[in-house]
Design an enzyme around this catalytic site. Structure first.
Site, PDB file in Angstrom:
ATOM      1  N   CYS A   1      -7.019 -45.862 -66.620  1.00 32.96           N
ATOM      2  CA  CYS A   1      -5.866 -46.254 -65.242  1.00 32.96           C
ATOM      3  C   CYS A   1      -5.493 -47.765 -65.765  1.00 32.96           C
ATOM      4  O   CYS A   1      -4.057 -47.499 -65.067  1.00 32.96           O
ATOM      5  CB  CYS A   1      -6.251 -46.109 -64.021  1.00 32.96           C
ATOM      6  SG  CYS A   1      -8.388 -46.758 -64.720  1.00 32.96           S
TER       7      CYS A   1
ATOM      8  N   HIS B   1     -11.440 -49.871 -61.538  1.00 32.79           N
ATOM      9  CA  HIS B   1     -10.101 -48.730 -61.479  1.00 32.79           C
ATOM     10  C   HIS B   1      -8.865 -49.768 -60.978  1.00 32.79           C
ATOM     11  O   HIS B   1      -9.323 -50.401 -59.788  1.00 32.79           O
ATOM     12  CB  HIS B   1     -10.954 -48.077 -60.886  1.00 32.79           C
ATOM     13  CG  HIS B   1      -9.596 -47.631 -60.589  1.00 32.79           C
ATOM     14  ND1 HIS B   1      -8.345 -45.322 -61.041  1.00 32.79           N
ATOM     15  CD2 HIS B   1      -8.779 -46.602 -59.458  1.00 32.79           C
ATOM     16  CE1 HIS B   1      -7.798 -45.447 -61.265  1.00 32.79           C
ATOM     17  NE2 HIS B   1      -7.613 -45.781 -59.364  1.00 32.79           N
TER      18      HIS B   1
END
Length: 637
Positions: A102, A34
């Site tokens: 993301c 992420h």
């Protein structure tokens, strides 16, 4: 004034990926990444929409890595306008763990701020994961986790991964719980979750919106074939008409998770300032405009909403990117009728006699009483029932330790009863899955290395025979089989297989030919699936394909066919092996076809039909003769 731009990198799996990825996927994956963009003293990331926090204070904790992306001369107000503009694209409803996440957001921001992109190992993670058999099997489950529910219906619970019939999955409940945890972690904001289920309409199609020039260039750089649509569905009626057709084509002609050929489809929204800038950069004057890219270069352009022309241009692009393999146009009825199921050795011996044979040799082994207790008290009772229980992992751990001890203490002529026990155990899917998850210490590695130290030719016949049958039985599991094509074990196995095909004992040759067929058939199954996924396009190389390995195997099998003068069964298995190695081979045009000519493979195969070349009359079985003629005349031509 310049402002530093940082990329904060987090591992959503909290170390689980690094620990378990190799045993689950056959590839080392160090994290489920992420990322957040950090600039102007703010950390911004995408999950439940766009979220901002003080750097390092998000619910993800401390980053595992901070990447310096350079500096930007863009002022904060301009960046705020950019975020407001792309906010409508990066919504909770569009989030997807693999396709639009993301990292898609941070890559777009990096392009806007610096003209660069985030590191390749982060961008390529979904592709790397989906290219593995395990990742491809999980794709439907991941898609289901993010699928938009039909209005008025109750959202379905996230399903436990269900493996397809040919690909057993290790511990589906564990995998399902890990996936749910990663997905929840990816979309959390530190605030209570919204009541609306998170989903995306672009899950099963590779339809990627591009928000700026840097992200578009990155897309062109990292994909072979790209179809770009420049449109404005708000003000342009033709754009609205063609939009659903374009999305449908993305579903049908887009990249396939199983490794097939396809194009990446991208939309550039000309209603936004950044979209207008990108359209201006590429000279767009008409809406909609479609551009077609091959290896980063524009090869065609189409203006207007002509659905038939759009389909034609996409098909032409795919044909150029993935020309059909020459074998897809061949009529191969004998190969088509060939069963690709693995050849397994399932005969159950007298287990008490096998155990006694082994135990009679261990009097000088350290802890011999404990070894005897494990064999007679745990292993033999399990083999007699062959019913998986909760206690099986404990049995396997102890049995593996015993195997390691005995293999370093006893000569091969005393070890073959132990190998034969493992041969039988590998037919249990639970045992095969456990061996895949603990591969480096598994009996396949330990017992193969005993033979490697001597060579299969010098091994006692019983050990060579049972080891080859043990390795053949590993192909009863599609979780364990890929290990034969990864890393050093690929080299160790081929060093055992090749001399076994030329062994002086007919039973050893037969077992070696069975193992060669299982490996070749496993590759052929994957190749055929890739062609089906690509709607007939060219074969896409998987991680299990290796040109040097294939050349070595083809050479060895052709030589073995030439030398085999007595057993029609061995010839049958060898010809089936060479057929599977050659058919749809991604290396056929580059190396293999010229090798076949040098080896005179066609002549060698056809000679087996002649008297004296395989028995007094040559190959007699009708189905074997047909296979020989077909492989010789069509695949070796």
């Amino acid at each position: 004034m310049s402002h530093p731009v940082k990329l904060y990198v987090y591992d959503l799996s909290n170390g689980i990926a690094k620990q378990m990825s190799l045993q689950l996927t056959g590839r080392q994956i160090d994290g489920i990444w992420h990322t957040s963009i950090v600039v102007y003293g703010r950390e911004i990331f995408y999950g439940q929409g766009l979220t901002e926090t003080v750097p390092g204070r998000s619910h993800h904790g401390s980053p595992v890595q901070i990447v310096d992306l350079g500096t930007t001369d863009i002022d904060q107000d301009t960046f705020n306008e950019y975020l407001a503009e792309i906010k409508e694209h990066y919504t909770a409803e569009k989030y997807h763990l693999l396709d639009f996440n993301c990292n898609s957001f941070t890559n777009d921001c990096a392009g806007f701020l610096t003209g660069g992109s985030i590191p390749e190992y982060i961008k390529d993670l979904p592709t790397d994961f989906l290219s593995t058999p395990f990742g491809a099997a999980l794709r439907p489950t991941i898609d289901a986790m993010f699928r938009r529910p039909t209005p008025g219906t109750t959202p379905a619970q996230v399903p436990t991964p269900t493996p397809v019939s040919t690909q057993p999955m290790p511990n589906p409940e564990l995998v399902g719980s890990i996936l749910q945890a990663v997905a929840a972690q990816a979309q959390r904001t530190g605030q209570p979750a919204a009541s609306t289920p998170q989903a995306t309409t672009s899950l099963t199609s590779p339809l990627h919106p591009c928000a700026n020039s840097a992200s578009f260039k990155s897309l062109l750089k990292t994909h072979r074939a790209v179809v770009a649509c420049f449109s404005n569905v708000v003000t342009c009626p033709p754009c609205r008409v063609i939009a659903p057709i374009f999305e449908d084509l993305a579903h049908k002609k887009g990249l396939k998770s199983g490794g097939g050929a396809g194009a990446v489809f991208t939309k550039i929204d000309l209603a936004t300032p950044s979209g207008q800038a990108l359209g201006s950069e590429w000279g767009v004057r008409v809406m909609p405009t479609f551009m077609f890219f091959l290896d980063g270069h524009k090869i065609a352009e189409m203006k207007g909403a002509d659905a038939n022309e759009l389909r034609t241009q996409i098909d032409l692009l795919l044909y150029q990117a993935y020309p059909p393999h020459k074998h897809t146009s061949l009529s191969l009825p004998a190969m088509q009728s060939l069963s690709l199921k693995p050849i397994l050795f399932s005969q159950v011996p007298n287990l008490d006699a096998v155990a006694n044979k082994l135990l009679s040799s261990i009097t000088s082994v350290n802890n011999s009483e404990r070894v005897k207790q494990i064999i007679t008290g745990s292993v033999v009772p399990y083999l007699k029932s062959r019913s998986s229980t909760k206690a099986l992992p404990t049995v396997l751990v102890a049995w593996t330790e015993v195997t390691s001890t005995l293999s370093s203490s006893l000569p091969p002529e005393s070890l073959f009863p132990l190998v034969d026990m493992w041969r039988l155990a590998l037919l249990d899917p639970a045992v095969a899955t456990w061996c895949a998850a603990n591969f480096s210490s598994s009996p396949l590695v330990t017992l193969s290395r005993v033979a490697s130290k001597l060579s299969i030719q010098q091994c006692p016949r019983p050990y060579a025979l049972t080891l080859l049958r043990l390795l053949s039985n590993a192909f009863s599991s599609n979780v364990l089989a890929p290990r034969f094509f990864i890393g050093n074990f690929r080299l160790e196995v081929i060093a055992l297989v090749i001399p076994s095909l030329l062994h002086g004992d007919g039973s050893v040759r037969n077992s070696g030919a069975s193992l060669a067929f299982n490996m070749a058939a496993f590759l052929q199954t994957g190749r055929a699936e890739a062609v089906r996924n690509s709607n007939g396009g060219g074969t896409v190389k998987s991680d299990m394909e290796d040109e040097e390995w294939e050349i070595e195997m083809v050479s060895a099998v052709v030589e073995a066919i030439d030398r085999e003068k007595t057993s029609e069964d061995v010839v049958h298995r060898l010809v089936a092996s060479i057929g599977c190695l050659l058919r749809l081979s991604p290396f056929y045009d580059t190396q293999v076809s010229s090798l076949l000519e040098v080896l005179q493979a066609k002549q060698i195969l056809k000679a087996k039909l002649q008297p004296g070349q395989c028995g007094e009359k040559g190959v007699e079985k009708k189905e074997v003769r047909k296979l020989l003629e077909e492989v010789a005349n069509k695949l070796c031509a």
